[in-house]
Design an enzyme around this catalytic site. Sequence first.
Site, PDB file in Angstrom:
ATOM      1  N   LYS A 212       0.836  -1.202   0.000  1.00 44.83           N
ATOM      2  CA  LYS A 212       0.000   0.000   0.000  1.00 44.83           C
ATOM      3  C   LYS A 212       0.875   1.258   0.000  1.00 44.83           C
ATOM      4  O   LYS A 212       0.675   2.169  -0.784  1.00 44.83           O
ATOM      5  CB  LYS A 212      -0.908  -0.016   1.233  1.00 44.83           C
ATOM      6  CG  LYS A 212      -1.739   1.234   1.391  1.00 44.83           C
ATOM      7  CD  LYS A 212      -2.599   1.165   2.640  1.00 44.83           C
ATOM      8  CE  LYS A 212      -3.312   2.476   2.875  1.00 44.83           C
ATOM      9  NZ  LYS A 212      -4.135   2.467   4.080  1.00 44.83           N
ATOM     10  N   GLU A 218      10.869  -4.706   3.594  1.00 44.48           N
ATOM     11  CA  GLU A 218      10.886  -6.134   3.252  1.00 44.48           C
ATOM     12  C   GLU A 218      10.414  -6.354   1.815  1.00 44.48           C
ATOM     13  O   GLU A 218      11.015  -7.105   1.053  1.00 44.48           O
ATOM     14  CB  GLU A 218       9.959  -6.929   4.196  1.00 44.48           C
ATOM     15  CG  GLU A 218      10.433  -7.028   5.627  1.00 44.48           C
ATOM     16  CD  GLU A 218       9.942  -5.884   6.502  1.00 44.48           C
ATOM     17  OE1 GLU A 218       9.628  -4.792   5.954  1.00 44.48           O
ATOM     18  OE2 GLU A 218       9.882  -6.067   7.723  1.00 44.48           O
ATOM     19  N   GLY A 269      -4.360  -1.777   5.750  1.00 44.74           N
ATOM     20  CA  GLY A 269      -3.660  -2.973   5.280  1.00 44.74           C
ATOM     21  C   GLY A 269      -4.327  -4.266   5.719  1.00 44.74           C
ATOM     22  O   GLY A 269      -4.597  -5.154   4.909  1.00 44.74           O
ATOM     23  N   ARG A 270      -4.623  -4.375   7.014  1.00 48.99           N
ATOM     24  CA  ARG A 270      -5.181  -5.642   7.522  1.00 48.99           C
ATOM     25  C   ARG A 270      -6.639  -5.847   7.140  1.00 48.99           C
ATOM     26  O   ARG A 270      -7.204  -6.911   7.379  1.00 48.99           O
ATOM     27  CB  ARG A 270      -5.018  -5.685   9.042  1.00 48.99           C
ATOM     28  CG  ARG A 270      -5.635  -4.504   9.767  1.00 48.99           C
ATOM     29  CD  ARG A 270      -5.089  -4.400  11.171  1.00 48.99           C
ATOM     30  NE  ARG A 270      -5.514  -3.199  11.872  1.00 48.99           N
ATOM     31  CZ  ARG A 270      -4.906  -2.027  11.800  1.00 48.99           C
ATOM     32  NH1 ARG A 270      -3.868  -1.866  10.989  1.00 48.99           N
ATOM     33  NH2 ARG A 270      -5.333  -0.996  12.506  1.00 48.99           N
ATOM     34  N   GLU A 356      -3.699  -5.987  15.891  1.00 45.74           N
ATOM     35  CA  GLU A 356      -3.198  -4.706  15.382  1.00 45.74           C
ATOM     36  C   GLU A 356      -4.304  -3.642  15.470  1.00 45.74           C
ATOM     37  O   GLU A 356      -4.027  -2.466  15.662  1.00 45.74           O
ATOM     38  CB  GLU A 356      -2.723  -4.873  13.932  1.00 45.74           C
ATOM     39  CG  GLU A 356      -1.865  -3.724  13.459  1.00 45.74           C
ATOM     40  CD  GLU A 356      -1.257  -3.965  12.078  1.00 45.74           C
ATOM     41  OE1 GLU A 356      -1.170  -5.129  11.648  1.00 45.74           O
ATOM     42  OE2 GLU A 356      -0.890  -2.989  11.444  1.00 45.74           O
ATOM     43  N   HIS A 387      -4.259 -32.557  20.113  1.00 48.12           N
ATOM     44  CA  HIS A 387      -3.130 -33.394  20.523  1.00 48.12           C
ATOM     45  C   HIS A 387      -1.979 -32.536  21.025  1.00 48.12           C
ATOM     46  O   HIS A 387      -0.845 -33.009  21.124  1.00 48.12           O
ATOM     47  CB  HIS A 387      -2.687 -34.259  19.347  1.00 48.12           C
ATOM     48  CG  HIS A 387      -3.786 -35.164  18.872  1.00 48.12           C
ATOM     49  ND1 HIS A 387      -3.913 -36.466  19.289  1.00 48.12           N
ATOM     50  CD2 HIS A 387      -4.859 -34.913  18.076  1.00 48.12           C
ATOM     51  CE1 HIS A 387      -5.002 -36.996  18.731  1.00 48.12           C
ATOM     52  NE2 HIS A 387      -5.595 -36.065  17.998  1.00 48.12           N
TER      53      HIS A 387
HETATM   54  C1  G6Q Z   1      -1.702  -3.362   8.353  1.00 43.28           C
HETATM   55  C2  G6Q Z   1      -0.421  -2.824   8.724  1.00 43.28           C
HETATM   56  C3  G6Q Z   1       0.784  -3.569   8.186  1.00 43.28           C
HETATM   57  C4  G6Q Z   1       1.023  -3.362   6.697  1.00 43.28           C
HETATM   58  C5  G6Q Z   1       2.392  -3.897   6.337  1.00 43.28           C
HETATM   59  C6  G6Q Z   1       2.686  -3.750   4.859  1.00 43.28           C
HETATM   60  O1  G6Q Z   1      -2.765  -2.879   8.668  1.00 43.28           O
HETATM   61  O2  G6Q Z   1      -0.347  -1.489   8.454  1.00 43.28           O
HETATM   62  O3  G6Q Z   1       0.715  -4.936   8.466  1.00 43.28           O
HETATM   63  O4  G6Q Z   1       0.029  -3.998   5.955  1.00 43.28           O
HETATM   64  O5  G6Q Z   1       3.359  -3.232   7.087  1.00 43.28           O
HETATM   65  O6  G6Q Z   1       2.550  -2.439   4.473  1.00 43.28           O
HETATM   66  P1  G6Q Z   1       2.525  -2.049   2.954  1.00 43.28           P
HETATM   67  O7  G6Q Z   1       1.339  -2.674   2.322  1.00 43.28           O
HETATM   68  O8  G6Q Z   1       2.482  -0.557   2.931  1.00 43.28           O
HETATM   69  O9  G6Q Z   1       3.790  -2.584   2.345  1.00 43.28           O
END
Ligand code: G6Q
Length: 538
Positions: A212, A218, A269-270, A356, A387
């Site tokens: 986003k 990463e 994002g989530r 989160e 288990h």
């Molecule tokens: C979600 C968070 C977080 C985010 C990641 C990836 O609500 O903000 O988990 O989705 O850090 O972020 P980008 O999509 O910006 O790479």
Amino acid sequence: MKSDWKDWQKTRAYRRLQELARKPYDLTVADALLRDGRLNSYICRSDFFSLFYAGQRVDDQVLAVLQDLADECGLVGQFAAMRRGAVMNRIEGFDSENRQVLHTACRDLFTDSPAEPKAAAQAREEIEKLRTFLHELEDGTIRNAQGEDFTTMIHIGIGGSDLGPRSVFEALRPYAREGRAVHFISNVDPDDAAAVLKKVDLRRTLVNVVSKSGTTLETLANESLVRQALIEAGLEPGKQCLAVTGKGSPMDNPERYLRSFHMFDYIGGRYSTTSMVGAVMLGFCLGIDQILDFLRGAAAMDCGAENFRLRENLPLLLAMLGVWNHNFLGAPTLAVLPYSQALLRFPAHLQQCDMESNGKSVTRYGTPVACKTGPVLWGEPGTNGQHAFYQLLHQGTELVPVEFIGFRKSQYGEDLEIEGTSSQQKLLANLLAQSVAMAVGQKNPNPNREFSGNRPNSILLGDRLTPASMGALLALYEAKIVFQGFLWNINSFDQEGVQLGKVLAGRFLKNINEQEPKSRSLEAAVLKAVGGGPEGRK
Ligand code: G6Q
């Protein structure tokens, strides 16, 4: 909006619930589950799931006061306002994201009067772009340099750009189209990418880069790694890489990508699985019709969440039962235990979405909260978990409420009767047995074999895990989380704790970079970051 936000601990209902919590319904007395038709009346039915909640420590009185509490705090009204574009991602009087919260618009496509028409139009535009792209893959307009079809997709993303999409992909594997495979790279651990790169034929692979912000370390590192691999294989990254990113982000550069898809700042994002963040990969794997079914399921749940009647509103009921267990009966965690192997990664998605969103200590006014907010959420599929950690669920000193999830039918329908029962029946029998055992317990003269019972749980039962029911399940938990956040009066839509991680990683890397290449040491970078180095803390 502010006038709608009521301090829930100052309501009459809150005080009443505190009184009722001194003597909650006892599930261990004779016929506790059967009394007053409880098994038949404590069921909330919706389009795709029914919630059986006779195993919760509630009675009609508690349910009535939970309804009062939801009413007094205007929870459904706030949900409706959210869907219609209210700016709910904010902290009053402080610098904050200050945004609308419109992930629901991604699936508000099946009506002529969407809740927020502008966002729904943007969602529709992206879906149409996706439809065209998928069609071009199909009819051969888009092919690799050798004129072959693309058969594989690598989805690169992390956090919200990975967990939800990946859990849905895992859940819907049986619906994947013949000859299409998907792999994921999320961790910056180079082994994550290396393992995937070893598996794929790069010539026939599309690389879907999902971020986003377009700035996540990463994801950018993994994108570079994969682009490099493409170049080394004599391929052109610009002809195989796709971008899913926020409009105007640093990654929003169509020249570098075969195709660019967008999500918008009003989608967290989530909460983004039903946006292009999940839809591009799922569309490649499942096809457009299945994606639309998935969105249809989510849309149905969103509409159901606007019902004011607690006992008919599945996400609201799940939310309020959670509040009862967490805030009134004192349970610090919540286990979500799907009796469905396909939901293997769903608890991991929920872990992010819930913790989160509701792992917060200040209210929407920036004042410290005076109540417990989000519980620790965890889970694993049954029967595997039986288990392992169920010992603690049955006999541990920690009270762990459980949300079981199950389906009447398996996905593949391939099964075998052994000793009179199919595996699907064995699976469901285990689920039911665990639910009852946790609720009623078991007396035994041997204290080590005594089970106290009164361990609250409910069962969310669907017919079969399909694209539509998966959409409904995803939206159910999103709405549940949001309702709890509204009640606790916190902002469920920001993530300063995650932002902190991003800033800290950047600072450490800068510290390492600033050292002479020959004498680079992690210890020196740590010292500098914590203020022990020569330059002190910044
Ligand atoms: C979600 C968070 C977080 C985010 C990641 C990836 O609500 O903000 O988990 O989705 O850090 O972020 P980008 O999509 O910006 O790479």
